[in-house]
Design a protein around this motif. Structure first.
Motif, PDB file in Angstrom:
ATOM      1  N   ALA A 214      -2.642   5.872   8.783  1.00 56.14           N
ATOM      2  CA  ALA A 214      -1.317   5.776   8.215  1.00 56.14           C
ATOM      3  C   ALA A 214      -1.439   5.904   6.686  1.00 56.14           C
ATOM      4  CB  ALA A 214      -1.028   4.177   8.708  1.00 56.14           C
ATOM      5  N   GLY A 215      -2.589   6.018   6.127  1.00 57.82           N
ATOM      6  CA  GLY A 215      -2.737   6.218   4.780  1.00 57.82           C
ATOM      7  C   GLY A 215      -2.496   4.703   3.910  1.00 57.82           C
ATOM      8  N   ILE A 216      -2.647   3.726   4.126  1.00 54.93           N
ATOM      9  CA  ILE A 216      -2.530   2.582   3.233  1.00 54.93           C
ATOM     10  C   ILE A 216      -3.659   2.745   2.312  1.00 54.93           C
ATOM     11  CG2 ILE A 216      -1.884   1.428   5.356  1.00 54.93           C
ATOM     12  CD1 ILE A 216      -4.178  -0.514   4.746  1.00 54.93           C
ATOM     13  N   PRO A 217      -3.215   2.110   0.944  1.00 58.76           N
ATOM     14  CA  PRO A 217      -4.128   2.602  -0.160  1.00 58.76           C
ATOM     15  C   PRO A 217      -5.215   1.509  -0.231  1.00 58.76           C
ATOM     16  CG  PRO A 217      -1.998   1.422  -0.835  1.00 58.76           C
ATOM     17  CD  PRO A 217      -1.840   1.765   0.507  1.00 58.76           C
ATOM     18  N   ALA A 254      10.066   0.047   5.974  1.00 59.26           N
ATOM     19  CA  ALA A 254      10.440   1.532   5.890  1.00 59.26           C
ATOM     20  C   ALA A 254       9.195   2.457   5.522  1.00 59.26           C
ATOM     21  CB  ALA A 254      11.403   1.557   4.851  1.00 59.26           C
ATOM     22  N   GLN A 255       8.389   2.168   4.549  1.00 63.64           N
ATOM     23  CA  GLN A 255       7.171   2.708   4.257  1.00 63.64           C
ATOM     24  C   GLN A 255       6.136   2.967   5.549  1.00 63.64           C
ATOM     25  OE1 GLN A 255       4.945   1.885   0.706  1.00 63.64           O
ATOM     26  NE2 GLN A 255       6.563   0.529   0.289  1.00 63.64           N
ATOM     27  N   ALA A 256       6.180   1.736   6.141  1.00 62.92           N
ATOM     28  CA  ALA A 256       5.184   1.872   7.596  1.00 62.92           C
ATOM     29  C   ALA A 256       6.028   2.768   8.591  1.00 62.92           C
ATOM     30  CB  ALA A 256       5.317   0.504   8.251  1.00 62.92           C
ATOM     31  N   ALA A 257       7.063   2.935   8.608  1.00 61.69           N
ATOM     32  CA  ALA A 257       7.791   3.802   9.507  1.00 61.69           C
ATOM     33  C   ALA A 257       7.538   5.311   9.054  1.00 61.69           C
ATOM     34  CB  ALA A 257       9.548   3.528   9.660  1.00 61.69           C
TER      35      ALA A 257
END
Length: 545
Positions: A214-217, A254-257
């Motif tokens: 999911a590309g979390i930083p 929203a970012q997670a979606a």
């Protein structure tokens, strides 16, 4: 069971080669092991699903909704498969066959044999780690981070009840499908290190890789070998903790979606509108499973009618149990655009045709409570004279003839140990003849189970084996408890009575707090060898993005 020997002789057989061909061609097939869970866990084919004979009428319709599904039934010579095939036929299933030679025939034909439960998911998790080199820290390394008060959060990807049993110090319960949705709330600073754990390996690998995909930083790593690894390192676990994930802000949601949808698209997840879903359900030659992947609490509050509750992390972990028809279609739903997409991304990689439902209107979420269970007619048509209320049983047990009454409980053995009517005996339906020999000789038997349904199914079989009177406790042990009547349990001084062995439940080496060290290490060693087993089996159809 009403089937006689002439009916048994008419049951077709199916070869290992035909089953293997169906798996490779992704045609629908359910390979059912009808033994109890403990012997199933000792040895079975990769895509075998455990449906014990004891529970066929209670579980079959939900787990295999299409009556003409190709079904292959087997045991290991115990004589259960023929009985199970007849029971499935009585329920209306028309595509039932016996695996040629049973489990021994599978092995002799060259079929790979797996062990433990949820083998497909665990093997897939090991494949993911081997292909993606999922980052991980040892128990000692995580303990050092905690001792140093480093900027780190530990997220437990198991079910909340598992988390409460035992947990890593400071950890927070965030079941697998919730991770991508909740992580930004729990680690808003991108420098905060995120550690994901489970009891063993699979859910921590999948959970960690979900955050990576999911590309979390944040820097992310799995706790290598989970609470087993923690225990083998001689480190202390906590118990009965209550730390749970918080609500998610609109911005984080929203970012997670966005990241979840991107991940699903990369994995080849398909989309389904409400209209398309209806078309799928009208197809007579395909099985379509519908699962709501949100938390159980959300499902109870409101859900789409026809969708079963299957929280996403557990669905990925236990796909063989929830969806035993390999080659079926799966449609997932949520109300946030995150959990269904992330869950679907994993199911697609596990070889499933999986769709995420788009466009369900808010007013469509009109269901509430548990979904109804479709039961066979003979549960509903039992003779009322054979039903006994909790109050009547209480009077019987308090009367002069109490010594001639035996209560027989067909609940899961774990339930029986925790809560039972005083003096009750545990028995397995699949071993009824032997159990009856071990029960006290009585003039009256009262059968019970958790809610009474399984006891109703057993009644006629029980009556056929004894000349004594047999009754069913109406509403089962639940009704006894609801009436405020006394029970025994694990904390009772009274010993539990067993007329059958506790083979209905495989004791997982990664659950509880009192497992032998050797069993925990053996379990880890087995998991390490799963990728090699997948290669030998050759039917899995897995890929890794």
């Amino acid at each position: 069971m009403s089937a006689d020997i002439t009916q048994i002789l008419k049951i077709d057989t199916i070869s290992y080669a035909r089953i293997r061909s169906a798996l490779l061609e992704k045609r629908e097939i359910a390979l059912l092991d009808v033994r109890e869970e403990a012997p199933f866990a000792e040895e079975h084919p990769l895509f075998a699903a455990n449906l014990p004979l004891s529970r066929i009428e209670l579980d079959a319709y939900a787990r295999m909704p299409r009556l003409d599904t190709l079904i292959a039934v087997y045991d290991n010579g115990e004589g259960l498969a023929q009985r199970a095939a007849c029971m499935l036929g009585e329920l209306g299933y028309t595509g039932v066959s016996l695996l040629e030679g049973g489990l021994a025939g599978w092995r002799e034909a060259g079929g790979e044999i797996f062990r433990d439960v949820n083998a497909p998911s665990k093997a897939f998790g090991e494949l993911v780690e081997s292909r993606r080199h999922t980052p991980s820290f040892s128990a000692q390394e995580v303990q050092q981070l905690l001792d140093d008060k480093a900027d780190v959060v530990v997220l437990d990807a198991r079910r909340f009840d598992e988390y409460r049993t035992m947990s890593i110090p400071t950890s927070i319960s965030v079941p697998g499908a919730e991770l991508v949705l909740r992580v930004r709330e729990l680690a808003p600073d991108p420098k905060t290190r995120v550690i994901v754990n489970c009891a063993g390996r699979t859910r921590s690998i999948i959970g960690t890789q979900s955050l990576v995909n999911a590309g979390i930083p944040n820097p992310v790593a799995a706790l290598r070998n989970g609470t087993i690894g923690w225990t083998l390192a001689g480190q202390t676990l906590q118990h009965q903790q209550q730390r749970r994930f918080p609500e998610t802000s609109p911005d984080n949601r929203a970012q997670a979606a966005v990241s979840a949808r991107r991940t699903a698209d990369l994995a080849g997840v398909q989309r389904a509108s409400v209209e398309q879903l209806q078309q799928y359900l009208e197809q007579k030659d395909r099985t379509t499973y519908r699962f709501d992947v949100r938390t159980p609490e959300e499902y109870l509050h409101a859900h789409l009618p026809g969708f079963a509750s299957a929280p996403g992390g557990q669905l990925v972990q236990e796909t063989d149990h929830v969806a035993p028809v390999r080659g079926a279609r799966i449609v997932l739903a949520d109300d946030d655009g995150v959990r269904a997409n992330m869950t679907a991304s994993w199911l697609a990689q596990m070889g499933w045709e999986v769709h995420v439902l788009d466009g369900a209107a808010p007013e469509s979420w009109s269901g509430s409570g548990q979904s109804a269970v479709r039961l066979p007619l003979r549960v509903e048509t039992i003779d009322s004279a054979a039903m006994l209320t909790a109050g009547a049983l209480k009077e019987w047990l308090a009367g002069d003839g109490a010594s001639g009454i035996t209560v027989v409980d067909f609940a899961a053995s774990a339930q029986f140990v925790q809560r039972r009517i005083p003096g009750a005996w545990f028995a397995l339906r699949s071993e009824l003849k032997v159990a009856l020999q071990n029960l006290p000789q009585s003039s009256r038997y009262v059968l019970t189970s958790a809610d009474g349904l399984l006891a109703q199914l057993v009644l006629k079989e029980f009556q056929a084996l004894t000349s004594a009177q047999a009754y069913v406790l109406e509403g089962g042990t639940d009704a006894w408890v609801a009436a405020g009547l006394q029970t025994e349990g694990a904390d009772s001084s009274a010993a539990a009575h067993f007329a059958s062995p506790r083979s209905d439940r495989y004791r997982r080496p990664y659950e509880g707090t009192d497992n032998p060290v050797a069993a925990m290490q053996a379990y880890l060693d087995w998991e390490y060898g799963l990728v090699e087993q997948l290669g030998r089996d050759g039917t899995h159809g897995f890929f890794v993005i």
